[in-house]
Design a protein around this motif. Structure first.
Motif, PDB file in Angstrom:
ATOM      1  N   ALA A  50      37.715  17.495  47.001  1.00 43.94           N
ATOM      2  CA  ALA A  50      38.869  17.794  48.192  1.00 43.94           C
ATOM      3  C   ALA A  50      39.785  18.766  47.604  1.00 43.94           C
ATOM      4  CB  ALA A  50      39.616  16.397  48.447  1.00 43.94           C
ATOM      5  N   PHE A  51      40.259  18.529  46.420  1.00 49.51           N
ATOM      6  CA  PHE A  51      41.343  19.582  45.753  1.00 49.51           C
ATOM      7  C   PHE A  51      40.648  20.975  45.878  1.00 49.51           C
ATOM      8  CE2 PHE A  51      42.617  22.191  42.086  1.00 49.51           C
ATOM      9  CZ  PHE A  51      43.983  22.260  42.328  1.00 49.51           C
ATOM     10  N   PHE A  52      39.371  21.343  45.388  1.00 48.98           N
ATOM     11  CA  PHE A  52      39.087  22.605  45.410  1.00 48.98           C
ATOM     12  C   PHE A  52      38.539  23.027  46.699  1.00 48.98           C
ATOM     13  CE2 PHE A  52      38.296  21.558  40.750  1.00 48.98           C
ATOM     14  CZ  PHE A  52      39.149  22.774  40.289  1.00 48.98           C
ATOM     15  N   GLY A  53      38.230  22.196  47.757  1.00 50.07           N
ATOM     16  CA  GLY A  53      37.885  22.659  49.096  1.00 50.07           C
ATOM     17  C   GLY A  53      39.195  23.344  49.653  1.00 50.07           C
ATOM     18  N   TYR A  54      40.314  22.659  49.374  1.00 46.39           N
ATOM     19  CA  TYR A  54      41.600  23.358  49.889  1.00 46.39           C
ATOM     20  C   TYR A  54      42.120  24.604  49.268  1.00 46.39           C
ATOM     21  CZ  TYR A  54      46.553  23.545  51.279  1.00 46.39           C
ATOM     22  OH  TYR A  54      47.597  24.131  51.828  1.00 46.39           O
ATOM     23  N   THR A  55      42.195  24.574  47.744  1.00 45.45           N
ATOM     24  CA  THR A  55      42.461  25.767  47.295  1.00 45.45           C
ATOM     25  C   THR A  55      41.371  26.848  47.054  1.00 45.45           C
ATOM     26  OG1 THR A  55      41.233  24.754  44.978  1.00 45.45           O
ATOM     27  CG2 THR A  55      43.617  24.457  45.312  1.00 45.45           C
ATOM     28  N   ASN A  56      40.178  26.586  47.435  1.00 48.16           N
ATOM     29  CA  ASN A  56      39.152  27.730  47.392  1.00 48.16           C
ATOM     30  C   ASN A  56      39.329  28.543  48.915  1.00 48.16           C
ATOM     31  OD1 ASN A  56      38.285  27.337  44.759  1.00 48.16           O
ATOM     32  ND2 ASN A  56      36.331  26.145  45.602  1.00 48.16           N
ATOM     33  N   ALA A  57      39.979  27.650  49.845  1.00 46.83           N
ATOM     34  CA  ALA A  57      40.278  28.432  51.217  1.00 46.83           C
ATOM     35  C   ALA A  57      41.299  29.510  51.019  1.00 46.83           C
ATOM     36  CB  ALA A  57      40.683  27.464  52.260  1.00 46.83           C
ATOM     37  N   ILE A  58      42.240  29.303  50.120  1.00 47.82           N
ATOM     38  CA  ILE A  58      43.320  30.177  50.112  1.00 47.82           C
ATOM     39  C   ILE A  58      43.037  31.562  49.672  1.00 47.82           C
ATOM     40  CG2 ILE A  58      45.687  30.534  48.898  1.00 47.82           C
ATOM     41  CD1 ILE A  58      46.169  27.654  49.048  1.00 47.82           C
ATOM     42  N   PRO A  59      42.337  31.993  48.681  1.00 52.37           N
ATOM     43  CA  PRO A  59      41.748  33.167  48.370  1.00 52.37           C
ATOM     44  C   PRO A  59      41.089  33.899  49.394  1.00 52.37           C
ATOM     45  CG  PRO A  59      41.361  31.687  46.385  1.00 52.37           C
ATOM     46  CD  PRO A  59      41.762  30.879  47.425  1.00 52.37           C
ATOM     47  N   LEU A  60      40.277  33.000  50.250  1.00 53.37           N
ATOM     48  CA  LEU A  60      39.422  33.418  51.334  1.00 53.37           C
ATOM     49  C   LEU A  60      40.321  34.199  52.305  1.00 53.37           C
ATOM     50  CD1 LEU A  60      36.718  30.914  51.614  1.00 53.37           C
ATOM     51  CD2 LEU A  60      36.299  32.941  50.795  1.00 53.37           C
ATOM     52  N   ILE A  61      41.386  33.328  52.693  1.00 57.23           N
ATOM     53  CA  ILE A  61      42.364  33.489  53.404  1.00 57.23           C
ATOM     54  C   ILE A  61      43.125  35.029  53.284  1.00 57.23           C
ATOM     55  CG2 ILE A  61      44.562  32.873  54.545  1.00 57.23           C
ATOM     56  CD1 ILE A  61      43.481  29.934  54.721  1.00 57.23           C
ATOM     57  N   ILE A  62      43.594  35.018  51.871  1.00 61.62           N
ATOM     58  CA  ILE A  62      44.080  36.287  51.287  1.00 61.62           C
ATOM     59  C   ILE A  62      43.269  37.393  51.488  1.00 61.62           C
ATOM     60  CG2 ILE A  62      44.737  37.376  49.253  1.00 61.62           C
ATOM     61  CD1 ILE A  62      45.953  34.613  48.308  1.00 61.62           C
ATOM     62  N   ALA A  63      41.953  37.321  51.150  1.00 66.95           N
ATOM     63  CA  ALA A  63      41.042  38.394  51.288  1.00 66.95           C
ATOM     64  C   ALA A  63      40.671  38.882  52.869  1.00 66.95           C
ATOM     65  CB  ALA A  63      39.541  37.857  50.840  1.00 66.95           C
ATOM     66  N   ASP A  64      40.598  37.873  53.827  1.00 66.26           N
ATOM     67  CA  ASP A  64      40.846  38.214  55.009  1.00 66.26           C
ATOM     68  C   ASP A  64      42.064  38.729  55.803  1.00 66.26           C
ATOM     69  OD1 ASP A  64      39.186  37.941  57.665  1.00 66.26           O
ATOM     70  OD2 ASP A  64      40.959  36.360  58.304  1.00 66.26           O
ATOM     71  N   ARG A  65      42.970  38.506  55.227  1.00 68.89           N
ATOM     72  CA  ARG A  65      44.375  39.001  55.904  1.00 68.89           C
ATOM     73  C   ARG A  65      44.533  40.264  55.376  1.00 68.89           C
ATOM     74  NH1 ARG A  65      48.379  37.214  59.076  1.00 68.89           N
ATOM     75  NH2 ARG A  65      48.008  35.279  59.824  1.00 68.89           N
ATOM     76  N   GLN A  66      44.151  40.553  53.876  1.00 64.96           N
ATOM     77  CA  GLN A  66      44.628  41.968  53.251  1.00 64.96           C
ATOM     78  C   GLN A  66      43.375  42.495  53.058  1.00 64.96           C
ATOM     79  OE1 GLN A  66      47.198  40.798  50.115  1.00 64.96           O
ATOM     80  NE2 GLN A  66      48.408  39.727  51.012  1.00 64.96           N
ATOM     81  N   SER A  67      42.803  42.232  51.724  1.00 64.66           N
ATOM     82  CA  SER A  67      41.429  42.818  51.392  1.00 64.66           C
ATOM     83  C   SER A  67      41.046  41.861  50.218  1.00 64.66           C
ATOM     84  CB  SER A  67      41.802  44.329  51.020  1.00 64.66           C
ATOM     85  OG  SER A  67      42.442  44.379  49.767  1.00 64.66           O
ATOM     86  N   PRO A  68      39.720  42.130  50.062  1.00 63.58           N
ATOM     87  CA  PRO A  68      39.059  41.709  48.792  1.00 63.58           C
ATOM     88  C   PRO A  68      39.807  42.006  47.431  1.00 63.58           C
ATOM     89  CG  PRO A  68      37.546  42.042  50.149  1.00 63.58           C
ATOM     90  CD  PRO A  68      38.578  42.646  50.804  1.00 63.58           C
ATOM     91  N   ALA A  69      40.178  43.021  47.533  1.00 60.94           N
ATOM     92  CA  ALA A  69      40.903  43.565  46.280  1.00 60.94           C
ATOM     93  C   ALA A  69      42.273  42.856  46.133  1.00 60.94           C
ATOM     94  CB  ALA A  69      41.379  45.097  46.314  1.00 60.94           C
ATOM     95  N   ALA A  70      42.798  42.165  46.894  1.00 55.12           N
ATOM     96  CA  ALA A  70      43.933  41.624  46.788  1.00 55.12           C
ATOM     97  C   ALA A  70      43.738  40.158  46.097  1.00 55.12           C
ATOM     98  CB  ALA A  70      44.755  41.100  48.337  1.00 55.12           C
ATOM     99  N   ILE A  71      42.772  39.658  45.945  1.00 55.50           N
ATOM    100  CA  ILE A  71      42.303  38.537  45.133  1.00 55.50           C
ATOM    101  C   ILE A  71      42.507  38.851  43.759  1.00 55.50           C
ATOM    102  CG2 ILE A  71      40.445  36.830  44.629  1.00 55.50           C
ATOM    103  CD1 ILE A  71      39.460  37.114  47.488  1.00 55.50           C
ATOM    104  N   GLY A  72      42.067  39.938  43.273  1.00 54.97           N
ATOM    105  CA  GLY A  72      42.473  40.420  41.905  1.00 54.97           C
ATOM    106  C   GLY A  72      43.788  40.622  41.665  1.00 54.97           C
ATOM    107  N   ASP A  73      44.448  41.068  42.773  1.00 51.30           N
ATOM    108  CA  ASP A  73      46.050  41.269  42.317  1.00 51.30           C
ATOM    109  C   ASP A  73      46.494  40.092  42.176  1.00 51.30           C
ATOM    110  OD1 ASP A  73      45.671  43.976  42.625  1.00 51.30           O
ATOM    111  OD2 ASP A  73      46.301  44.145  44.882  1.00 51.30           O
ATOM    112  N   MET A  74      46.213  38.886  43.208  1.00 49.75           N
ATOM    113  CA  MET A  74      46.697  37.507  42.995  1.00 49.75           C
ATOM    114  C   MET A  74      46.211  36.971  41.589  1.00 49.75           C
ATOM    115  SD  MET A  74      45.444  34.121  44.889  1.00 49.75           S
ATOM    116  CE  MET A  74      43.975  34.031  43.924  1.00 49.75           C
ATOM    117  N   MET A  75      44.944  37.180  40.974  1.00 48.76           N
ATOM    118  CA  MET A  75      44.763  36.695  39.897  1.00 48.76           C
ATOM    119  C   MET A  75      45.499  37.309  38.611  1.00 48.76           C
ATOM    120  SD  MET A  75      42.571  34.385  40.451  1.00 48.76           S
ATOM    121  CE  MET A  75      41.975  34.070  38.815  1.00 48.76           C
ATOM    122  N   GLU A  76      46.084  38.627  38.821  1.00 51.26           N
ATOM    123  CA  GLU A  76      46.579  39.185  37.701  1.00 51.26           C
ATOM    124  C   GLU A  76      48.119  38.849  37.774  1.00 51.26           C
ATOM    125  OE1 GLU A  76      46.433  43.472  38.037  1.00 51.26           O
ATOM    126  OE2 GLU A  76      44.295  43.301  37.726  1.00 51.26           O
ATOM    127  N   ALA A  77      48.787  38.563  39.026  1.00 51.46           N
ATOM    128  CA  ALA A  77      50.357  38.175  39.201  1.00 51.46           C
ATOM    129  C   ALA A  77      50.224  36.680  38.839  1.00 51.46           C
ATOM    130  CB  ALA A  77      50.627  38.447  40.480  1.00 51.46           C
TER     131      ALA A  77
END
Length: 171
Positions: free
Chosen positions: A97-124
């Motif tokens: 249940a936890f990871f189903g929710y939290t894994n959707a957030i990087p997918l939404i970030i990648a959809d809204r911005q770009s897949p490279a934004a996930i790398g920026d999120m991981m660094e920040a």
């Protein structure tokens, strides 16, 4: 001379017949939880633009119950009466249940911005998905639907595993 005991003891080293496969049940429950969580993340990705807070909370709690039910049924069917398998199923369902929710957030970030934004999120801040799961962005504070989902998933998994496993015939 001592009288013999009224029962025949099993030979030394022989184990009684055990029923079920608890390790297989845990692995099967884990794989089922991963699949249900991935389907939930995909559903959130497909519908996040049209969701209200009520819809999002309802989908999350429904996902938690579904994840717990699937894991609990499989654990009960395969693990039978093994308490360790029941407890493991509850933990696996809550994590699903936890990871189903939290894994959707990087997918939404990648959809809204770009897949490279996930790398920026991981660094920040790599814990942004977990913080989004825990925090209520509208009112501030804790989003109490999040831990409620964990409790629902764990309770559904343990309850169904116990119910189905206890009804199984012991071999």
């Amino acid at each position: 001379m001592q009288p013999t005991p009224p029962f025949q003891a099993p030979p030394f080293g022989q184990r009684p017949n055990a029923s079920g496969h608890p390790v297989g049940a845990v692995f099967l429950g884990f794989f089922a939880s991963v699949i249900v969580s991935m389907l939930y993340s995909g559903l959130i990705l497909a519908t996040y633009e049209d969701q209200t807070i009520t819809t999002a909370n309802t989908l999350y709690l429904g996902h938690a119950l579904l994840n717990g039910a699937v894991v609990g049924c499989l654990i009960g069917l395969v693990g039978h009466r093994n308490t360790g398998a029941h407890i493991s199923g509850a933990v696996i369902a809550a994590l699903g249940a936890f990871f189903g929710y939290t894994n959707a957030i990087p997918l939404i970030i990648a959809d809204r911005q770009s897949p490279a934004a996930i790398g920026d999120m991981m660094e920040a801040d790599p814990l942004i998905p977990a913080k989004g799961w825990w925090n209520n962005e509208i009112d501030g504070g804790v989003d109490w639907f999040s831990p409620l989902g964990l409790v629902l998933a764990a309770a559904a998994a343990w309850g169904l595993a116990h119910l189905i496993g206890s009804r199984r015939r012991q071999a």
